[in-house]
Scaffold this motif. Structure first.
Motif, PDB file in Angstrom:
ATOM      1  N   ALA A  37      68.071 -42.959  77.681  1.00  0.00           N
ATOM      2  CA  ALA A  37      68.273 -42.944  76.225  1.00  0.00           C
ATOM      3  C   ALA A  37      68.426 -44.354  75.662  1.00  0.00           C
ATOM      4  O   ALA A  37      68.239 -44.581  74.471  1.00  0.00           O
ATOM      5  N   LEU A  41      66.478 -46.736  76.001  1.00  0.00           N
ATOM      6  CA  LEU A  41      65.180 -47.191  75.493  1.00  0.00           C
ATOM      7  C   LEU A  41      65.044 -46.922  73.999  1.00  0.00           C
ATOM      8  O   LEU A  41      64.519 -47.747  73.251  1.00  0.00           O
ATOM      9  N   GLY A  42      65.516 -45.767  73.587  1.00  0.00           N
ATOM     10  CA  GLY A  42      65.448 -45.421  72.171  1.00  0.00           C
ATOM     11  C   GLY A  42      66.277 -46.373  71.331  1.00  0.00           C
ATOM     12  O   GLY A  42      65.826 -46.834  70.278  1.00  0.00           O
ATOM     13  N   ARG A  43      67.482 -46.670  71.804  1.00  0.00           N
ATOM     14  CA  ARG A  43      68.339 -47.603  71.066  1.00  0.00           C
ATOM     15  C   ARG A  43      67.720 -48.989  70.988  1.00  0.00           C
ATOM     16  O   ARG A  43      67.760 -49.655  69.942  1.00  0.00           O
ATOM     17  N   GLY A  99      64.475 -49.785  71.173  1.00  0.00           N
ATOM     18  CA  GLY A  99      63.311 -49.767  70.282  1.00  0.00           C
ATOM     19  C   GLY A  99      63.694 -49.744  68.816  1.00  0.00           C
ATOM     20  O   GLY A  99      63.134 -50.500  68.005  1.00  0.00           O
ATOM     21  N   VAL A 100      64.651 -48.885  68.474  1.00  0.00           N
ATOM     22  CA  VAL A 100      65.068 -48.774  67.071  1.00  0.00           C
ATOM     23  C   VAL A 100      65.684 -50.085  66.587  1.00  0.00           C
ATOM     24  O   VAL A 100      65.393 -50.548  65.478  1.00  0.00           O
ATOM     25  N   VAL A 115      53.973 -47.699  74.681  1.00  0.00           N
ATOM     26  CA  VAL A 115      54.358 -46.281  74.635  1.00  0.00           C
ATOM     27  C   VAL A 115      53.994 -45.598  75.946  1.00  0.00           C
ATOM     28  O   VAL A 115      54.798 -44.860  76.542  1.00  0.00           O
ATOM     29  N   ILE A 128      56.294 -46.738  78.749  1.00  0.00           N
ATOM     30  CA  ILE A 128      57.605 -46.081  78.667  1.00  0.00           C
ATOM     31  C   ILE A 128      57.533 -44.661  79.227  1.00  0.00           C
ATOM     32  O   ILE A 128      58.375 -44.243  80.030  1.00  0.00           O
TER      33      ILE A 128
END
Length: 444
Positions: free
Chosen positions: A98, A100-102, A104-105, A190, A193
């Motif tokens: 998770a 990775l999401g933080r 990227g954002v 993408v 990932i």
């Protein structure tokens, strides 16, 4: 012909001089500075010795471009395998997928946010210099360019943000591995990932198979990074050749005719560099140490005018010199080449919009106009290709969105390369800044 032979002999002598310095174990930053200065002096000498538009100068620069062009091509060759392999390896090392999401954002928010700040700076500097589109005369080259731009306008300005976001997802990864699209780099990120996440799940479910996967990915990453080190050793020679060509091809007449716009652009870029420095200083970064480490990367971005080609240098510098984690460095460099470019997608279109506004009866000081402009700049900063000319296409999106003509873009085409060099360096510094800030935020 004799002059051309002598000029090429001198170029070889300068290259040998750089080789001797390299053998003395000078740092890459020091070698790049020497190459940059030698290229500037040699390019000026070529301008003085050869008549303008002479066949001899064309011949000399054609051979010199073999060195510069080959170096840029080698770096571009590295981009896709470097991004793909290091991204997969980085995801495999993550305990928390998770995260990775933080990452990227946070990176995208920083890139777009600083681009909107850059647009505001562009507005302020344009007003301070009292720049206007009135009085600019279109020459033959500019009018020819205008016809090309108007042809491209429809395909560029019709892009919507939802369509752009969907285009980041690859439909054929083998197609994007060729770098065929302007968004291919993000598409490869993408895929890297997703491939890394799938590998991570396999590692957790089947440790024996997972060991083979890790070993294979680690081996591939070791080879790619060794290739990066080999090609980075050629940087001083590439900078020498590229800087020589830039200076030798520069037109003093074009620069002088639009000197105010050139000066204003560089002032805006300098102010945005100061904003980056303030952000980094607030995060506890030693600015002198930072400048020394990123100097080779920004120098390369300056002479090549390509954020995409700078990706390998940026990733390696962030990881090895600035201690930015691999996934953060990868995303910051890759996203920064196509999203939220502070110079190309921020400062430039904002300056043009403010210059055009009075000719259309719009008050550039109107808060509503400024807010609309900054908002459109932020949205349009997605997907600007990280190659020379990206600022032009950013302007082709922003100006029509405000109901403005694109004529001014063509009228400034003669001085584009001169300003684009500094804009590209700013773009790359913005992506590195995003990587540094993200690293510090995640560690707290």
């Amino acid at each position: 012909m004799l002059l051309a032979v002598l000029a090429l002999s001198l170029f070889l002598a300068i290259s040998f001089f750089l080789f001797r310095l390299q053998r003395r174990n000078l740092t890459l930053g020091q070698l790049v500075l020497v190459g940059l200065l030698c290229g500037a002096v040699f390019g000026t000498l070529l301008q003085l010795v050869f008549p303008s538009q002479s066949a001899g100068l064309d011949l000399v620069l054609e051979w010199i471009s073999v060195v510069g062009g080959a170096y840029v091509s080698l770096l571009r060759m590295l981009v896709i395998p470097l991004v793909l392999v290091t991204m997969i390896a980085a995801v495999l090392r993550l305990d928390d997928a998770a995260a990775l999401g933080r990452i990227g954002v946070l990176i995208i928010s920083l890139l777009v946010g600083t681009t909107m700040v850059a647009a505001l700076i562009g507005v302020g500097v344009t007003l301070a210099f009292d720049l206007s589109a009135d009085g600019l005369v279109a020459g033959a080259v500019e009018m020819e360019r205008l016809q090309v731009l108007e042809t491209r306008l429809a395909e560029v300005s019709d892009l919507s943000l939802p369509q752009l976001l969907v285009s980041f997802i690859p439909t054929n990864i083998f197609y994007d591995l060729t770098g065929a699209r302007s968004n291919s780099i993000i598409a490869v990120v993408v895929f890297g990932i997703l491939f890394g996440l799938a590998s991570l799940f396999v590692v957790r479910d089947n440790p024996e198979t997972g060991k083979s996967i890790r070993n294979g990915v680690d081996a591939a990453q070791a080879v790619v990074m060794q290739l990066v080190r080999m090609i980075m050793a050629l940087t001083p020679y590439g900078i020498l050749a590229l800087m020589t060509t830039v200076v030798a091809r520069s037109s003093a007449a074009d620069i002088l005719s639009l000197l105010n716009f050139v000066i204003a652009s560089y002032v805006a870029i300098a102010v945005m560099f100061a904003v980056h420095a303030l952000i980094l200083k607030t995060g506890g970064v030693n600015l002198a140490d930072y400048a020394r480490k990123v100097w080779p990367v920004l120098s390369f971005a300056f002479v090549t005018r390509s954020s995409a080609a700078t990706i390998p240098l940026s990733i390696k510098t962030q990881i090895d010199e600035l201690q930015v984690p691999v996934p953060v460095a990868n995303m910051a460099a890759s996203f920064g080449a196509t999203i939220g470019q502070n110079g190309c997608a921020g400062i430039y279109p904002a300056m043009l919009a403010v210059m055009v506004a009075p000719t259309m009866g719009i008050n550039p000081l109107d808060p509503g106009f400024i807010v609309s402009l900054i908002g459109i700049v932020g949205i349009s900063s997605f997907g600007i290709a990280g190659v020379g000319g990206g600022a032009t296409y950013a302007a082709l999106v922003v100006l029509p969105a405000l109901g403005m003509p694109v004529t001014l873009v063509a009228l400034l085409i003669s001085i584009e390369p001169l300003i684009d060099m500094a804009r590209t360096a700013l773009n790359v510094n913005g992506s590195i800044t995003a990587g540094m800030v993200t690293t510090r935020v995640l560690r707290h």
